[in-house]
Design a protein around this motif. Structure first.
Motif, PDB file in Angstrom:
ATOM      1  N   ASN A  69     -10.084  64.891  34.417  1.00 20.39           N
ATOM      2  CA  ASN A  69      -8.922  64.265  33.792  1.00 20.39           C
ATOM      3  C   ASN A  69      -9.260  62.969  33.053  1.00 20.39           C
ATOM      4  OD1 ASN A  69      -6.511  65.973  34.402  1.00 20.39           O
ATOM      5  ND2 ASN A  69      -7.376  65.770  36.458  1.00 20.39           N
ATOM      6  N   PRO A 107       1.658  59.322  41.762  1.00 26.29           N
ATOM      7  CA  PRO A 107       1.574  58.674  40.451  1.00 26.29           C
ATOM      8  C   PRO A 107       0.470  57.633  40.399  1.00 26.29           C
ATOM      9  CG  PRO A 107       3.810  58.499  41.359  1.00 26.29           C
ATOM     10  CD  PRO A 107       2.978  59.197  42.389  1.00 26.29           C
ATOM     11  N   GLN A 108       0.213  56.956  41.544  1.00 23.24           N
ATOM     12  CA  GLN A 108      -0.829  55.922  41.556  1.00 23.24           C
ATOM     13  C   GLN A 108      -2.202  56.529  41.307  1.00 23.24           C
ATOM     14  OE1 GLN A 108       1.462  56.314  43.900  1.00 23.24           O
ATOM     15  NE2 GLN A 108       2.685  54.455  43.656  1.00 23.24           N
ATOM     16  N   TYR A 109      -2.362  57.793  41.671  1.00 16.49           N
ATOM     17  CA  TYR A 109      -3.614  58.480  41.352  1.00 16.49           C
ATOM     18  C   TYR A 109      -3.557  58.995  39.913  1.00 16.49           C
ATOM     19  CZ  TYR A 109      -7.204  62.029  41.047  1.00 16.49           C
ATOM     20  OH  TYR A 109      -8.276  62.777  40.618  1.00 16.49           O
ATOM     21  N   GLN A 110      -2.451  59.675  39.586  1.00 14.76           N
ATOM     22  CA  GLN A 110      -2.353  60.282  38.257  1.00 14.76           C
ATOM     23  C   GLN A 110      -2.485  59.237  37.149  1.00 14.76           C
ATOM     24  OE1 GLN A 110       1.387  62.360  38.520  1.00 14.76           O
ATOM     25  NE2 GLN A 110       0.527  63.976  39.807  1.00 14.76           N
ATOM     26  N   ASN A 111      -1.911  58.053  37.383  1.00 15.57           N
ATOM     27  CA  ASN A 111      -1.935  57.020  36.336  1.00 15.57           C
ATOM     28  C   ASN A 111      -3.185  56.142  36.374  1.00 15.57           C
ATOM     29  OD1 ASN A 111       0.583  57.910  35.577  1.00 15.57           O
ATOM     30  ND2 ASN A 111       1.664  56.434  36.875  1.00 15.57           N
ATOM     31  N   ALA A 112      -3.980  56.283  37.418  1.00 16.43           N
ATOM     32  CA  ALA A 112      -5.161  55.424  37.529  1.00 16.43           C
ATOM     33  C   ALA A 112      -6.206  55.841  36.501  1.00 16.43           C
ATOM     34  CB  ALA A 112      -5.757  55.507  38.933  1.00 16.43           C
ATOM     35  N   GLN A 113      -6.722  54.874  35.763  1.00 15.18           N
ATOM     36  CA  GLN A 113      -7.780  55.169  34.793  1.00 15.18           C
ATOM     37  C   GLN A 113      -9.154  54.908  35.412  1.00 15.18           C
ATOM     38  OE1 GLN A 113      -7.711  56.767  32.029  1.00 15.18           O
ATOM     39  NE2 GLN A 113      -9.911  56.451  31.693  1.00 15.18           N
ATOM     40  N   ASP A 168      -8.154  50.521  39.434  1.00 14.98           N
ATOM     41  CA  ASP A 168      -6.726  50.812  39.582  1.00 14.98           C
ATOM     42  C   ASP A 168      -6.402  51.400  40.952  1.00 14.98           C
ATOM     43  OD1 ASP A 168      -6.372  50.055  36.903  1.00 14.98           O
ATOM     44  OD2 ASP A 168      -6.942  52.072  36.231  1.00 14.98           O
ATOM     45  N   LYS A 191     -10.810  60.251  33.942  1.00 17.59           N
ATOM     46  CA  LYS A 191     -10.804  58.945  34.611  1.00 17.59           C
ATOM     47  C   LYS A 191     -12.232  58.409  34.703  1.00 17.59           C
ATOM     48  CE  LYS A 191      -6.995  60.425  37.624  1.00 17.59           C
ATOM     49  NZ  LYS A 191      -5.879  59.923  36.838  1.00 17.59           N
TER      50      LYS A 191
END
Ligand SMILES: Nc1nc2c(c(=O)[nH]1)N(C=O)[C@@H](CNc1ccc(C(=O)N[C@@H](CCC(=O)O)C(=O)O)cc1)CN2
Ligand SMILES: Nc1ncnc2c1ncn2[C@@H]1O[C@H](COP(=O)(O)OP(=O)(O)OP(=O)(O)O)[C@@H](O)[C@H]1O
Length: 242
Positions: free
Chosen positions: A73, A42-48, A153, A75
């Motif tokens: 994605n 999640p820390q990768y998926q949610n990182a902008q 992030d 980012k």
């Protein structure tokens, strides 16, 4: 202090010798396992806004797949740019910024430096956004970035060696250690520390050492998490990554 530097130097040499024996197949296999794990976090998926090192031709987990996935994605991807500075009498002679890639084409047009690391051209830097929220080289320009602007992030870090206590050994120029200190000073500390993620290039036994095997001093930053070449995620007790 001299002993500390000597111990680090000796460990770098040991690891360098070990890395010579790793096959291309093994290195590809470990890269794909490590990236698979990263992409589920999640820390990768949610990182902008993420910082990613751009890998050398050998001895490191290849990060090309991370850059592709992150840009796809939406980012913002920041990559290392190192340069000489002259006006900090008591600081390092060179510093590292993280500068933003425009898009996939920009990434593919980067040219290798003397270590084979894809690197933005000197002439492109003046127009690039850096991770401090300003444009161009950050040294000499820090004051112009408004508080709260910039920041990252997630930081995917390279390293020569890691240990089970999340200590990391770099190439000995202090680029990451100085960068992290500057970034922490310039970004909103209320948010807490940005997660630092090391990717442990190549087999468990080659770069990941027992607890507290990496000599460290007060300027060294611990990682929050470490992904090994067999896809395992190790997290630190101090970590914000659960
Ligand atoms: N892929 C990647 N990019 C990176 C780093 C890194 O470690 N890996 N860096 C992380 O800071 C910065 C570049 N710093 C580097 C500093 C020294 C050497 C190097 O190989 N130096 C010696 C060998 C020293 C050793 O044995 O470790 C040489 O020139 O031969 C490479 C990169 C920014 N970009
Ligand atoms: N924030 C800092 N303030 C003062 N000195 C520092 C700081 N960060 C690093 N240094 C010094 O820089 C030198 C190189 O540091 P070190 O050997 O830990 O590099 P490294 O961790 O291997 O490299 P890197 O951080 O680039 O990955 C050391 O003498 C270290 O004490």
């Amino acid at each position: 202090m001299a002993t500390m530097q000597a111990a680090k130097k000796q460990l770098r040499k040991l690891i360098k010798d070990r890395l010579c024996d790793v096959s291309l197949d093994s290195s590809k296999n470990q890269t794909s396992k490590a990236l698979e794990t990263l992409f589920t976090m999640p820390q990768y998926q949610n990182a902008q806004r993420i910082s990613v090192y751009l890998s050398m031709p050998s001895g490191e987990i290849s990060t090309a797949g991370i850059v592709h996935d992150a840009l796809k994605n939406g980012k913002e991807v920041f990559v290392p740019y190192t340069y000489k500075i002259s006006h900090l009498a008591d600081g390092p002679g060179s510093v590292m910024d993280m500068v933003k890639l425009d898009d996939l084409r920009d990434y593919e047009e980067l040219r290798p430096d003397k270590w084979g690391i894809p690197t933005p051209t000197e002439s492109s830097i003046a127009n690039r956004i850096n991770s401090f929220g300003s444009v161009g080289k950050s040294v000499g320009h820090d004051a112009s970035s408004a508080p709260g602007q910039g920041g990252l992030d997630l930081i995917v870090m390279p390293g020569m060696a890691f240990d089970m206590n999340m200590n990391r050994l770099g190439h000995g120029r202090g680029f990451y250690d100085f960068f992290l200190e500057r970034l922490q000073r310039h970004t909103d500390t209320k948010k807490g520390r940005m997660p630092l993620l090391g990717s442990n290039a190549l087999k468990w036994s080659e770069q990941l050492l027992e607890e507290s095997s990496v000599p460290t001093d007060s300027t060294d930053w611990k990682l929050d998490a470490l992904i090994t070449g067999d896809g395992q995620l190790l997290t630190a007790s101090h970590s914000r990554i659960a």
